[in-house]
Write a protein that holds these residues in place. Structure first.
Motif, PDB file in Angstrom:
ATOM      1  N   LEU A 269       1.462   2.659  -6.539  1.00 15.46           N
ATOM      2  CA  LEU A 269       1.288   3.314  -7.676  1.00 15.46           C
ATOM      3  C   LEU A 269       0.867   2.689  -8.476  1.00 15.46           C
ATOM      4  CD1 LEU A 269       4.380   6.423  -7.772  1.00 15.46           C
ATOM      5  CD2 LEU A 269       1.878   6.385  -6.775  1.00 15.46           C
ATOM      6  N   CYS A 270       0.801   1.748  -9.353  1.00 14.87           N
ATOM      7  CA  CYS A 270       0.036   1.129 -10.410  1.00 14.87           C
ATOM      8  C   CYS A 270      -1.456   1.065  -9.939  1.00 14.87           C
ATOM      9  CB  CYS A 270       0.378  -0.256 -10.207  1.00 14.87           C
ATOM     10  SG  CYS A 270       0.237  -1.161 -11.879  1.00 14.87           S
TER      11      CYS A 270
ATOM     12  N   LEU B 139     -10.657   6.977  -2.029  1.00 16.35           N
ATOM     13  CA  LEU B 139     -10.265   7.825  -2.457  1.00 16.35           C
ATOM     14  C   LEU B 139     -10.968   7.387  -3.601  1.00 16.35           C
ATOM     15  CD1 LEU B 139      -6.594   5.831  -3.863  1.00 16.35           C
ATOM     16  CD2 LEU B 139      -7.360   7.755  -2.309  1.00 16.35           C
ATOM     17  N   ASN B 140     -11.316   8.553  -4.586  1.00 19.59           N
ATOM     18  CA  ASN B 140     -12.499   8.705  -5.643  1.00 19.59           C
ATOM     19  C   ASN B 140     -12.452   7.550  -6.731  1.00 19.59           C
ATOM     20  OD1 ASN B 140     -13.753  10.450  -3.599  1.00 19.59           O
ATOM     21  ND2 ASN B 140     -12.257  11.706  -4.834  1.00 19.59           N
ATOM     22  N   ASP B 141     -13.276   7.459  -7.348  1.00 18.25           N
ATOM     23  CA  ASP B 141     -12.694   6.535  -9.060  1.00 18.25           C
ATOM     24  C   ASP B 141     -12.040   7.351  -9.659  1.00 18.25           C
ATOM     25  OD1 ASP B 141     -14.395   5.006  -9.498  1.00 18.25           O
ATOM     26  OD2 ASP B 141     -16.254   5.839  -9.808  1.00 18.25           O
ATOM     27  N   ALA B 142     -11.306   8.008  -9.259  1.00 16.93           N
ATOM     28  CA  ALA B 142     -10.731   9.695 -10.620  1.00 16.93           C
ATOM     29  C   ALA B 142      -9.325   9.164 -10.331  1.00 16.93           C
ATOM     30  CB  ALA B 142     -10.863  11.242 -11.070  1.00 16.93           C
ATOM     31  N   GLU B 143      -9.364   8.689  -8.668  1.00 13.24           N
ATOM     32  CA  GLU B 143      -7.856   8.740  -8.538  1.00 13.24           C
ATOM     33  C   GLU B 143      -7.447   7.488  -8.721  1.00 13.24           C
ATOM     34  OE1 GLU B 143      -8.313  11.729  -4.857  1.00 13.24           O
ATOM     35  OE2 GLU B 143      -8.900   9.942  -4.656  1.00 13.24           O
ATOM     36  N   GLU B 144      -7.453   6.774  -9.101  1.00 10.14           N
ATOM     37  CA  GLU B 144      -7.215   5.473  -9.715  1.00 10.14           C
ATOM     38  C   GLU B 144      -7.924   4.439 -10.463  1.00 10.14           C
ATOM     39  OE1 GLU B 144      -6.607   2.485  -6.624  1.00 10.14           O
ATOM     40  OE2 GLU B 144      -8.279   3.072  -5.408  1.00 10.14           O
ATOM     41  N   SER B 145      -7.062   3.636 -11.516  1.00 12.07           N
ATOM     42  CA  SER B 145      -7.415   3.588 -12.561  1.00 12.07           C
ATOM     43  C   SER B 145      -6.692   2.731 -13.054  1.00 12.07           C
ATOM     44  CB  SER B 145      -9.023   4.337 -13.464  1.00 12.07           C
ATOM     45  OG  SER B 145      -9.047   4.160 -14.248  1.00 12.07           O
ATOM     46  N   GLU B 146      -7.908   1.371 -14.045  1.00  5.43           N
ATOM     47  CA  GLU B 146      -6.532   1.371 -15.344  1.00  5.43           C
ATOM     48  C   GLU B 146      -6.287   2.492 -16.071  1.00  5.43           C
ATOM     49  OE1 GLU B 146      -9.130  -1.662 -18.003  1.00  5.43           O
ATOM     50  OE2 GLU B 146      -7.488  -1.191 -19.670  1.00  5.43           O
ATOM     51  N   GLY B 147      -5.426   2.703 -16.838  1.00  4.32           N
ATOM     52  CA  GLY B 147      -5.257   3.283 -17.945  1.00  4.32           C
ATOM     53  C   GLY B 147      -3.715   4.088 -17.283  1.00  4.32           C
ATOM     54  N   TYR B 148      -3.931   5.199 -15.884  1.00  3.72           N
ATOM     55  CA  TYR B 148      -3.197   4.972 -15.739  1.00  3.72           C
ATOM     56  C   TYR B 148      -2.265   5.024 -14.247  1.00  3.72           C
ATOM     57  CZ  TYR B 148      -7.456   7.630 -13.397  1.00  3.72           C
ATOM     58  OH  TYR B 148      -8.545   8.035 -13.661  1.00  3.72           O
ATOM     59  N   ASP B 149      -0.786   5.520 -13.682  1.00  5.46           N
ATOM     60  CA  ASP B 149      -1.057   5.302 -12.449  1.00  5.46           C
ATOM     61  C   ASP B 149      -1.259   6.854 -11.650  1.00  5.46           C
ATOM     62  OD1 ASP B 149       0.474   3.487 -13.016  1.00  5.46           O
ATOM     63  OD2 ASP B 149       1.626   3.856 -14.004  1.00  5.46           O
ATOM     64  N   ARG B 150      -1.042   6.410 -10.191  1.00  2.00           N
ATOM     65  CA  ARG B 150      -1.172   7.388  -9.215  1.00  2.00           C
ATOM     66  C   ARG B 150       0.337   7.974  -9.392  1.00  2.00           C
ATOM     67  NH1 ARG B 150      -2.697   5.192  -3.717  1.00  2.00           N
ATOM     68  NH2 ARG B 150      -1.915   3.532  -4.437  1.00  2.00           N
ATOM     69  N   THR B 151       0.871   9.459  -8.572  1.00  2.00           N
ATOM     70  CA  THR B 151       0.899  10.083  -8.554  1.00  2.00           C
ATOM     71  C   THR B 151       1.769  10.559  -6.873  1.00  2.00           C
ATOM     72  OG1 THR B 151       0.868  12.363  -8.421  1.00  2.00           O
ATOM     73  CG2 THR B 151       1.513  10.851 -10.376  1.00  2.00           C
ATOM     74  N   THR B 152       0.485  10.184  -6.179  1.00  2.00           N
ATOM     75  CA  THR B 152       1.122  10.093  -4.316  1.00  2.00           C
ATOM     76  C   THR B 152      -0.049   9.201  -3.830  1.00  2.00           C
ATOM     77  OG1 THR B 152       0.539  11.220  -2.901  1.00  2.00           O
ATOM     78  CG2 THR B 152      -1.034  11.773  -4.684  1.00  2.00           C
TER      79      THR B 152
ATOM     80  N   SER C 297      -1.447   5.974   2.263  1.00  2.00           N
ATOM     81  CA  SER C 297      -0.762   6.359   3.517  1.00  2.00           C
ATOM     82  C   SER C 297      -1.596   6.752   4.854  1.00  2.00           C
ATOM     83  CB  SER C 297       0.179   7.995   3.288  1.00  2.00           C
ATOM     84  OG  SER C 297       0.960   8.541   4.664  1.00  2.00           O
ATOM     85  N   LEU C 298      -1.009   6.221   5.768  1.00  2.00           N
ATOM     86  CA  LEU C 298      -1.569   6.766   7.426  1.00  2.00           C
ATOM     87  C   LEU C 298      -1.407   7.821   7.760  1.00  2.00           C
ATOM     88  CD1 LEU C 298      -2.781   2.995   8.177  1.00  2.00           C
ATOM     89  CD2 LEU C 298      -3.844   4.550   6.227  1.00  2.00           C
ATOM     90  N   GLU C 299       0.089   8.563   7.484  1.00  2.00           N
ATOM     91  CA  GLU C 299       0.834   9.341   7.846  1.00  2.00           C
ATOM     92  C   GLU C 299      -0.412  10.641   8.159  1.00  2.00           C
ATOM     93  OE1 GLU C 299       2.834   7.852   9.282  1.00  2.00           O
ATOM     94  OE2 GLU C 299       1.902   6.334   8.124  1.00  2.00           O
ATOM     95  N   GLY C 300       0.150  11.467   9.018  1.00  2.00           N
ATOM     96  CA  GLY C 300      -0.446  12.506   9.655  1.00  2.00           C
ATOM     97  C   GLY C 300      -1.427  12.475  10.477  1.00  2.00           C
TER      98      GLY C 300
ATOM     99  N   LEU D 110       6.623   7.808   0.421  1.00  2.00           N
ATOM    100  CA  LEU D 110       6.486   7.104  -0.931  1.00  2.00           C
ATOM    101  C   LEU D 110       7.778   7.002  -1.172  1.00  2.00           C
ATOM    102  CD1 LEU D 110       5.018   6.285  -3.979  1.00  2.00           C
ATOM    103  CD2 LEU D 110       5.055   8.326  -4.373  1.00  2.00           C
ATOM    104  N   GLN D 111       7.903   7.505  -0.631  1.00  2.00           N
ATOM    105  CA  GLN D 111       9.935   7.485  -0.895  1.00  2.00           C
ATOM    106  C   GLN D 111      10.824   6.124  -0.252  1.00  2.00           C
ATOM    107  OE1 GLN D 111       7.866   9.857  -0.104  1.00  2.00           O
ATOM    108  NE2 GLN D 111       8.926  11.853  -0.218  1.00  2.00           N
ATOM    109  N   ASP D 112      10.215   5.712   0.415  1.00  2.00           N
ATOM    110  CA  ASP D 112      11.323   4.473   0.822  1.00  2.00           C
ATOM    111  C   ASP D 112      10.445   2.708   0.252  1.00  2.00           C
ATOM    112  OD1 ASP D 112      11.448   6.056   3.233  1.00  2.00           O
ATOM    113  OD2 ASP D 112       9.358   5.681   4.360  1.00  2.00           O
ATOM    114  N   THR D 113       9.192   3.715  -0.799  1.00  2.00           N
ATOM    115  CA  THR D 113       8.779   2.128  -1.992  1.00  2.00           C
ATOM    116  C   THR D 113      10.316   1.953  -2.165  1.00  2.00           C
ATOM    117  OG1 THR D 113       7.880   3.761  -3.112  1.00  2.00           O
ATOM    118  CG2 THR D 113       6.974   2.924  -1.520  1.00  2.00           C
ATOM    119  N   PRO D 114      10.339   0.214  -2.289  1.00  2.00           N
ATOM    120  CA  PRO D 114      11.541  -0.048  -3.262  1.00  2.00           C
ATOM    121  C   PRO D 114      11.688   0.754  -4.432  1.00  2.00           C
ATOM    122  CG  PRO D 114      10.685  -1.883  -2.535  1.00  2.00           C
ATOM    123  CD  PRO D 114       9.437  -1.040  -2.209  1.00  2.00           C
ATOM    124  N   ALA D 115      10.481   0.960  -5.361  1.00  2.00           N
ATOM    125  CA  ALA D 115      10.596   1.105  -7.263  1.00  2.00           C
ATOM    126  C   ALA D 115      10.636   2.290  -6.889  1.00  2.00           C
ATOM    127  CB  ALA D 115       9.791   0.788  -7.867  1.00  2.00           C
ATOM    128  N   PHE D 116      10.983   3.069  -5.984  1.00  2.00           N
ATOM    129  CA  PHE D 116      10.576   4.906  -6.177  1.00  2.00           C
ATOM    130  C   PHE D 116      11.338   4.736  -6.637  1.00  2.00           C
ATOM    131  CE2 PHE D 116      11.977   9.145  -4.541  1.00  2.00           C
ATOM    132  CZ  PHE D 116      10.819   9.649  -4.890  1.00  2.00           C
TER     133      PHE D 116
END
Ligand code: BGC
Length: 731
Positions: free
Chosen positions: A111-112, A392-405, A437-440, A484-490
């Protein structure tokens, strides 16, 4: 170099903070010039007009080489070196003395928001790539700034969050990449991070900036703050932070001067920092000139092709033949996503698009510019192969904030699924900085090429790979999880109430998945090729108490030239701490013609076997058995060999608070105790006592102090004191 003693206190203090956003203050009278520091690291972001560090104002055109997320996937220090050298040449031409980067923080969570600027979830891979980048960039006469030191693994609250990390985890996961870069590549500057570590700002952390960095790692360069990371200038300077950036209009210089005048700060601390600054300015003067933009664009394309990862290729869907009808779907084919947002954003000299590059390879190409299910399905039905450009679009990930999904946008998933149902063959090309995620939809499509972010010439590289002009050779530098729930830092990301607890400890990335035997979509190290490789004849030679040499033969058994990454993992249960199931300890990328085979040799140094011991506060190699494994990736080992490593002789300290188990298990005290207890016994009594040793298990957690109380005179205190002394002397 100017002599520090020739400068007044005011002049010296003035050197320790910026003139403005991206340069140091000159001292004209003393002949000290100003130098420019700017981002970095996969290209130069030199702003001609008003500067900012968010990449908002445009900068002078420069080549956007593949960002670190791509370079990480190359698994090739030579690629990192070429990015560093070329960016260095451009920086030099643009009059930049310090190009800020590379970023080598560990990808703790997918998510970083800034994962695109970092190499890997593995410290060894990150360190090897970072060191290669720094060496090559500095050889071009431009200083590097390895960043962000340290434990800056998220953007949420990055300016003040406390990364609460235990000692072993810091040493084994979050510091080794910095240690390698510092000790192997001598970066001219190290940038300290914004965050706190265990409650203390990195910028004021004397343990981090001086005890560890300078005293232990022997670092002699400049420590620069991340932009705005200083909150107490005098505390930061005392801790070892030399240069504060950006400038503060002289306000904090005054604080330094006042502290010296009041006696709160020793002037020698100022002198030391100034000496380091002067040596940086001297060693990396402002130059100028030109760079060959066309040649660098071509280089950017060549480098990008080494980074993309072929995740899946059922039915040999790829490479495509030039004669097939192709439906190119999705806006990333014409509006490429090729770098991340924030301070590292480069204003590219040129920008290629996948649609143009595919048209250069194939005659029959139709294009659906948007993620529109109706049009996409019609185009897919009419073509032989559909290639969907998603990401992912530009706004979906960036310095300054993390993703939530980690999900792809829903409209894209809808299009991929609909296209896969309609097309004869479906290929998905991904552009994203953090893993998605590649699921679905994974099982619905035939092939997936993960490009991450490939820089301004990435589209040409993608076309070269799709059409088999080149053979994919990238491998994942981070795990693609199922959920995401499987990731160690979840459970512990991004923390709360200004604290983030690194609760997963050393079990970061594949270390967690392999240890927990948890399924993932694609493991760390995974990457396919259009040819096939075989790994054989593994040999491991132990070359000392704690070193070994690994030799292994790799053969290209297919009919195309290709590159294979030999990944060497070490696995052990030796020692008193829980070890990850396996850890990457060596790797090399080997180019092989069809039918060619080569034997490569890799060195495992002491650190390949060591863990950080929190009782002794040092690296320890536990004596015991170690399995040396060669893996296709972190989850599938193709060959392994066990070796015995002599390791360190550890003689633990004993006291009356040590347990019965520690006493009896002690290499010196244990046998002596047994001997003392059995002395004077008949052989039958001795045999019986030995049999009763099992009963010791009941009391093994008892402290010796208590045990002695129970036994009374059977175990004289004086004898125990003597043993304590004997063990101390032997240590
Ligand atoms: C970033 C650094 C960057 C600096 C200068 C900061 O916000 O964290 O990585 O080098 O700005 O632009």
């Amino acid at each position: 170099m100017i002599d520090v003693s020739a400068l007044t206190l005011d002049q010296k203090a003035s050197l320790l903070s910026g003139r403005d956003f991206s340069s140091t203050k000159p001292i004209e009278d003393a002949g000290v010039p100003s130098i420019v520091l700017t981002d970095g690291p996969h290209g130069v972001r030199k702003q001609a007009g008003p500067a900012d560090h968010l990449g908002i104002n445009n900068s002078e055109p420069a080549t956007c080489f593949p960002p670190a997320v791509a370079v990480g996937s190359s698994w090739d220090p030579e690629i990192a070196a070429q990015v560093g050298a070329a960016a260095g040449r451009e920086a030099r031409a643009l009059g930049v003395s310090v190009l800020l980067g590379p970023g080598i923080n560990i990808k703790r969570s997918p998510l970083c928001g800034r994962n695109f600027e970092y190499y890997s979830e593995d410290p060894y891979l990150s360190g090897m790539l970072g060191a290669a980048h720094v060496r090559a960039q500095q050889t071009e006469g431009v200083a590097a700034s390895v960043k962000h030191f340290a434990a800056n693994n998220q953007e949420t609250e990055r300016m003040r969050v406390s990364a609460d990390v235990d000692e072993r985890t810091l040493r084994e996961i979050y510091l080794p990449a910095f240690e390698r870069v510092v000790t192997d590549a001598a970066p001219a500057t190290v940038m300290c991070s914004y965050n706190k570590i265990n409650g203390m700002y990195a910028s004021e952390n004397r343990w981090l900036l001086t005890d560890l960095l300078r005293d232990e790692w022997r670092y002699t360069g400049v420590v620069v703050s991340d932009w705005g990371a200083v909150s107490d200038r005098v505390a930061a300077l005392s801790a070892g932070l030399d240069l504060e950036m950006p400038g503060t209009g002289g306000a904090t210089d005054r604080e330094i001067i006042d502290a010296v005048r009041s006696g709160a700060l020793d002037e020698s601390v100022v002198d030391e920092a100034v000496r380091r600054l002067l040596s940086l300015i001297d060693g990396y003067p402002t130059r100028g000139g030109a760079f060959d933009a066309d040649a660098h664009h071509t280089l950017a394309r060549t480098l990008a092709a080494e980074c993309a990862v072929l995740l899946k290729n059922d039915h040999d869907t790829l490479p495509l033949s030039a004669s097939v009808d192709v439906a190119v779907i999705g806006e990333f084919a014409t509006e490429p996503r090729y770098q991340g947002s924030g301070s590292s954003r480069v204003n590219p000299t040129r920008l290629d698009t996948a649609l143009d590059e595919i048209r250069a390879n194939a005659a029959n190409v139709r294009h659906v510019p948007h993620f529109d299910v109706g049009q996409a399905v019609a185009a897919a039905e009419a073509a032989d192969v559909a290639v969907v450009f998603a990401g992912l679009n530009d706004a979906e990930e960036s310095e300054g904030y993390d993703r939530t999904t980690i999900d792809l946008p829903a409209d894209q998933v809808d299009v991929i699924r609909a296209v896969a149902a309609a097309a004869r063959r479906t290929v998905v090309v991904l552009s994203n900085g953090g893993v998605v995620s590649l699921e679905g939809w994974h099982d619905d499509v035939d092939a997936i090429l993960e490009g991450f972010l490939l820089g301004q010439a990435g589209a040409g590289a993608i076309a070269d790979l799709l059409y088999g002009v080149l053979n994919p050779s990238g491998h994942l530098a981070e795990t693609i999880p199922l959920r995401l729930q499987d990731t160690p830092a979840f459970h512990n990301f991004p923390g709360e109430q200004q604290h983030v607890r690194y609760g997963e400890g050393v079990m970061v990335g594949y270390r967690h998945y392999t240890t927990a035997q948890a399924p993932v979509r694609y493991p760390f190290g995974h990457g396919l090729s259009y040819t096939s490789f075989e790994t054989r004849a593994l040999g491991v030679e132990v070359t000392g108490d704690d070193t070994a040499t690994v030799t292994v033969t790799v053969a290209n058994t297919g009919d195309r030239a290709g590159k294979h990454v030999v990944q060497v993992y070490v696995a052990t249960d030796a020692g008193p701490v829980r070890r990850p199931a396996r850890e990457l300890r060596a790797f090399t990328k080997v180019a092989l013609e069809p039918g060619e085979q080569r034997t490569v040799s890799l060195t495992l140094d002491r650190r390949a076997f060591a863990y950080w011991d929190i009782q002794h506060h040092r690296w320890v190699v536990a004596p015991g058995e170690y399995r040396i494994q060669v893996g296709e990736n972190a989850a599938s080992i193709v060959t392994e060999e066990s070796v015995k490593i002599t390791g360190d002789v550890i003689i633990p300290e004993l006291s009356m608070d040590s347990t019965v188990k520690e006493w009896f298990g002690h290499p010196i005290a244990g046998p002596a105790l047994m001997q003392g207890m059995t002395a004077g016994m008949t052989p039958e009594q001795q045999a019986q006592a030995e049999q009763q040793q099992d009963q010791l298990r009941m009391v093994e957690s008892m402290r010796m102090r208590q045990f002695v109380g129970f036994l009374g005179s059977a175990m004289p205190m004086a004898a125990l004191d003597q043993l304590i002394e004997a063990t101390r002397a032997a240590r």
